[in-house]
Design an enzyme around this catalytic site. Structure first.
Site, PDB file in Angstrom:
ATOM      1  N   GLU A 176       0.828  -1.215   0.000  1.00  0.00           N
ATOM      2  CA  GLU A 176       0.000   0.000   0.000  1.00  0.00           C
ATOM      3  C   GLU A 176       0.854   1.254   0.000  1.00  0.00           C
ATOM      4  OE1 GLU A 176      -3.729  -0.720   2.548  1.00  0.00           O
ATOM      5  OE2 GLU A 176      -2.099  -1.447   3.796  1.00  0.00           O
TER       6      GLU A 176
ATOM      7  N   CYS B  58      -6.721  -6.101  -3.633  1.00  0.00           N
ATOM      8  CA  CYS B  58      -7.981  -6.075  -2.879  1.00  0.00           C
ATOM      9  C   CYS B  58      -8.502  -4.647  -2.720  1.00  0.00           C
ATOM     10  CB  CYS B  58      -7.820  -6.747  -1.522  1.00  0.00           C
ATOM     11  SG  CYS B  58      -6.556  -5.984  -0.494  1.00  0.00           S
TER      12      CYS B  58
HETATM   13  C1  PEP Z   1      -6.596  -0.515   0.269  1.00  0.00           C
HETATM   14  O1  PEP Z   1      -5.935   0.372   0.818  1.00  0.00           O
HETATM   15  O2  PEP Z   1      -6.737  -0.609  -0.974  1.00  0.00           O
HETATM   16  C2  PEP Z   1      -7.263  -1.550   1.084  1.00  0.00           C
HETATM   17  C3  PEP Z   1      -7.823  -2.586   0.535  1.00  0.00           C
HETATM   18  O3  PEP Z   1      -7.300  -1.326   2.434  1.00  0.00           O
HETATM   19  P1  PEP Z   1      -8.342  -0.321   3.153  1.00  0.00           P
HETATM   20  O4  PEP Z   1      -9.275   0.195   2.099  1.00  0.00           O
HETATM   21  O5  PEP Z   1      -9.015  -1.099   4.211  1.00  0.00           O
HETATM   22  O6  PEP Z   1      -7.427   0.714   3.694  1.00  0.00           O
HETATM   23 MG    MG Z   2      -5.475   0.180   2.895  1.00  0.00          MG
END
Ligand code: PEP
Ligand code: MG
Length: 841
Positions: free
Chosen positions: A703, A774
């Site tokens: 990320e 994801c």
């Molecule tokens: C993302 O950052 O793409 C992720 C799936 O995590 P979250 O949206 O929970 O931060």
């Molecule tokens: Mg995230």
């Protein structure tokens, strides 16, 4: 204390002439408070340190009472600094901004050893109902007149009909086909709140503050009604122009929405027609489907809220705290719902949070408290009175808002006093029933035991109520607005509920029931066919299969994900186990949840993400230090490594679940550096050994750009990567993912983000690891196509996005997707990437 227990001290004792200052002109709020405090110090009422206490309170509570009156006072723990009770009044004819959009003309500073000041405050709230008289006090030049108005306790005349317009005005005829409902009204409020000017909307004799949502809705405006929008004060002309722009800009959208709804209602209704006419209760269709079974009538839960007065200051604190905890809780619910179900379902909770900002509602509760009532009772009354006003407007859209108001009111009540928590699972018979209720809150609907409730019919509510939206999401046949007749039904009456036509057919004969069953069987066969198509693998025409996972957080959400075609759960966001409640779930509770997920998945893969707390996901009860820049602070893995008790509890629960079987993987969020991976891996190894649990694949979220760039280094130490494109985009493009203005530019298909994804895939391939995505872009059919072309192996998304993504991939060739991905990497801008859609990808 009873409201009249303080008659021994007359208000006149508190409001001495030396405590009144007319025609003051402090430069701002702080100076006003200091000036009023000075009067109290000089009169021997308070220690000088109490002034600072009064200023501290402003940081934690709103002391604006409404209608130009503010009541600053010190913190509860500083009561020792009050030498004797007294009230200082600063009259500020020019007004001072107390809070954005709230101007105070009377600053009533309170030093209270007991509740002696309640009499003055009660008097103030009465004056607030007589606006003309109160406004006159803002400029009165005779101190005796001011003191008398605040001291005499004779009842004021009934509220005058407010009818006057403010200095600047324009006329408008409502041309929204469905009148002024919550969505446009929220936009009006937002525009009004952006100006300091006072802005009001008048329809006939009814006037509403344009900054108060509930008041606007209570005008009950319908298409064709004439209104006058007027403003006065600083910037009034410009403020009015902005209001006009907002009001008229919304017309086109309201008309388009109404046309779309009309078109939908013209579509043939595939309802059920009984072979022989049956007695029926008609209502409004809310959620399709047919349910056959006995009715069970839920008596209206009479919430009995005792009136237990507490000192005003303490009551104010409790209400303030309950409101802010509820706001945080609703934000978490909206956040979770947006990630799981989509933005329109999430809007349910965003709209509920907006209700909590309604100054009229909060002011009404405060006024009742000032009159001497208990905090829970006052809040409950304020909610009930306002909701009854909305429900009485005979407008189905507003009827839905009344249910929301009661729902959110109940959430706050449970925070004020946990003993007043109601709702949850109602008492139901053991065999499945059609549940009849006067109205049902969205929270209660979400908590229904779906094994025992097969249909839902409410006497009140509207088709756009959030309860109806949730029933559709849950696949529960439902009708609303069936009227009082519904509540008269005897428990156990056999019935057939048709959620398509909005009718509850009563006492069907054997032949009717058989016909209805045949109808259900046909519908189920049609749905099964649809489901079977969704269940086909996402295999491209040239034979490349992608794994398709769902992002869900609770065991009871797994079945829906599988029915949409999910083959696994690629992201379980465990922080939501913490965010939606007031305490942290312990090891056993977490273990049960993970076990429940694995059981529901029946051997399919489950990737559990360790707690990603911090950033936009704050958990108040963990009492973490405030950070100036939480997205760049102690978040995700960084927090886990600093809070071993959180990490260990979670890992123990996970490894215990793994010991019971199933296909579990664990991944860690917000990884930036190799050291984090090594430390987390070591913790996993130690706990696994302690529990004698099996090894499970350990992965990390990519990320942060640093992790993508160093993917080749990190890949050696982990089993898989899952790219969180939501955060990767925010960090790569330096755009806060929640930024209202910039969010549209934070496109995960920006070539810079795609290049980071490509680097991640290359780094992983070097060590034979697989990469999933994801983040939100995995659920965008074009995004999914490009990600496949970039070499991603697994896509995990909101369940409802799965069918379209699978269809898209099944209609593509991997070779063409690889070409398209290469072209996208070569693009100069995100728009250029988007323009490739429609080509071979
Ligand atoms: C993302 O950052 O793409 C992720 C799936 O995590 P979250 O949206 O929970 O931060
Ligand atoms: Mg995230």
């Amino acid at each position: 204390m009873a409201p009249d227990a303080n008659t021994a001290i007359m208000p006149t004792d508190l409001l001495r002439p030396d405590l009144l200052r007319l025609n003051a002109s402090p430069a701002g709020k702080e100076e006003a408070i200091r000036e009023a405090a000075q009067l109290l110090i000089a009169a021997g009422c308070i220690d000088s340190a109490y002034a600072a206490s009064m200023l501290r309170r402003e940081a934690v509570a709103n002391t604006f009472l409404g209608h130009g009156v503010a009541i600053p006072h010190g913190m509860v723990e500083d009561r020792g600094l009050v030498r004797r009770s007294g009230i200082a009044v600063l009259q500020v004819p020019g007004g001072i901004e107390w809070n954005p959009g709230q101007t105070a003309h009377l600053v009533v500073a309170i030093a209270a050893q007991s509740d002696a000041h309640i009499a003055v405050l009660r008097r103030l709230t009465r004056l607030m109902q007589d606006e003309a008289r109160l406004t006159a006090l803002f400029t009165v030049t005779d101190p005796a007149a001011l003191a008398a108005a605040l001291s005499e306790d004779t009842p004021v005349a009934a509220p005058a009909t407010p009818g006057g317009d403010l200095a600047e005005r324009f006329d408008w005829v409502v041309d929204y086909p469905t009148g002024l409902h919550a969505r446009p009204a929220t936009a009006w409020v937002e525009t009004a709140r952006a100006s300091a000017a006072r802005i009001q909307v008048r329809h006939g004799d009814l006037v509403a503050d344009a900054k108060a949502l509930v008041a606007l809705l209570q005008l009950g405006l319908r298409a064709g009604d004439s209104v006058v929008v007027s403003a006065e004060g600083e910037d009034a002309v410009a403020a009015l122009a902005r209001m006009k722009a907002t009001i008229t800009r919304l017309t086109a959208r309201e008309k388009a929405d109404a046309a779309a709804a009309a078109q939908k209602s013209r579509a043939p209704v595939r309802g059920w027609t009984p072979p022989n006419p049956l007695p029926a209760v008609p209502g409004i269709a809310a959620s399709p489907g047919l349910a056959i079974g006995p009715v069970h009538v839920l008596p209206r839960a009479a919430v009995s809220v005792p009136d237990e007065p507490v000192p005003l200051i303490e009551g104010g604190d409790r209400l303030h705290e309950a409101l802010s905890l509820t706001r945080q809780n609703l934000k978490a619910l909206a956040d979770d719902t947006a990630r799981r179900l989509g933005p329109s379902e999430a809007a349910i909770f965003t709209a509920q949070a907006e209700i909590l900002n309604d100054t009229d509602l909060v002011t009404l509760a405060c006024q009742l408290m000032v009159e001497g009532h208990g905090v829970a009772w006052s809040w409950h009354q304020a909610v009930e009175r306002t909701a009854a006003g909305l429900a009485a407007l005979d407008n189905p859209v507003l009827a839905g808002r009344a249910a929301d108001l009661r729902d959110v009111g109940q959430r706050v009540l449970a925070r004020i006093d946990p003993a007043l928590r109601t709702g949850g699972a109602p008492d139901l018979p053991d065999s499945p029933c059609i549940l009849i209720a006067e109205d049902l809150s969205p929270s209660d609907t979400a908590a229904l035991d779906m094994a025992r409730v097969i249909g839902l019919a409410t006497a009140q509510g509207g088709p756009t109520s959030h309860t109806a939206i949730l029933a559709r999401t849950l696949g529960l046949p439902a009708m609303v607005a069936g009227g009082a007749a519904l509540m008269e039904l005897a428990n156990g009456t056999p019935a057939i509920l048709d959620g398509q036509t909005g009718r509850l057919h009563l006492s069907p004969a054997e032949a009717d029931t058989a016909d209805a069953r045949a109808w259900i069987a046909r519908e189920e066969a049609r749905k099964a066919e649809e489901e079977a198509r969704r269940g086909l693998p996402a295999r491209t025409r040239d034979g490349h299969a992608m794994e398709i996972g769902a992002n869900v957080n609770r065991p009871d959400q797994v079945a829906v994900a599988l029915s949409q075609g999910a083959e696994s759960v690629g992201l379980m966001r465990t922080e939501f186990l913490f965010l939606e409640r007031g305490d942290a779930p312990g090891e056993d509770e977490q273990y049960e949840t993970y076990r429940g997920m694995l059981t529901a998945l029946e051997g399919r893969p489950l990737i559990v993400r360790a707690l990603d707390i911090g950033g936009d996901k704050q958990v108040p009860h963990l009492q973490l230090p405030h950070e100036e820049n939480p997205f760049l602070g102690v978040r995700g893995a960084r927090l886990l490594l600093r809070k071993p008790e959180l990490l260990e509890t979670q890992l123990r629960a996970l490894y215990r679940a793994a010991k019971d079987g199933g296909n579990l993987s664990i991944m860690f969020p917000m990884i930036t550096a190799l050291g984090e991976v090594q430390a987390l891996r070591a913790a996993c190894d130690r706990i696994r050994a302690e529990l004698d649990a099996p090894a499970v694949p350990l992965g990390i979220m990519v990320e942060v750009p640093a992790a993508a760039i160093q993917a080749d280094v990190l890949a050696r130490h982990v089993d898989f990567f899952s790219i969180g494109t939501n955060d990767l985009t925010q960090y790569a493009l330096a755009i806060d993912r929640q930024h209202p203005e910039l969010a549209a530019e934070a496109d995960s298909l920006h070539p810079a983000v795609l290049r980071l994804i490509r680097l991640t895939v290359e780094g992983a391939e070097r060590h034979g690891r697989w990469v999933g995505v994801c983040g939100g872009i995995a659920g965008d059919p074009f995004g999914a196509a490009l990600l496949t072309g970039l070499g991603v192996r697994e896509l995990s998304m909101t369940p409802r996005d799965i069918p379209a993504v699978k269809d898209r991939l099944r209609g593509s060739d991997l070779s063409a997707l690889k070409d398209a991905a290469q072209r996208a990497l070569d693009c100069e801008t995100a728009d250029a990437v988007r323009a490739l859609d429609g080509g071979a990808a």
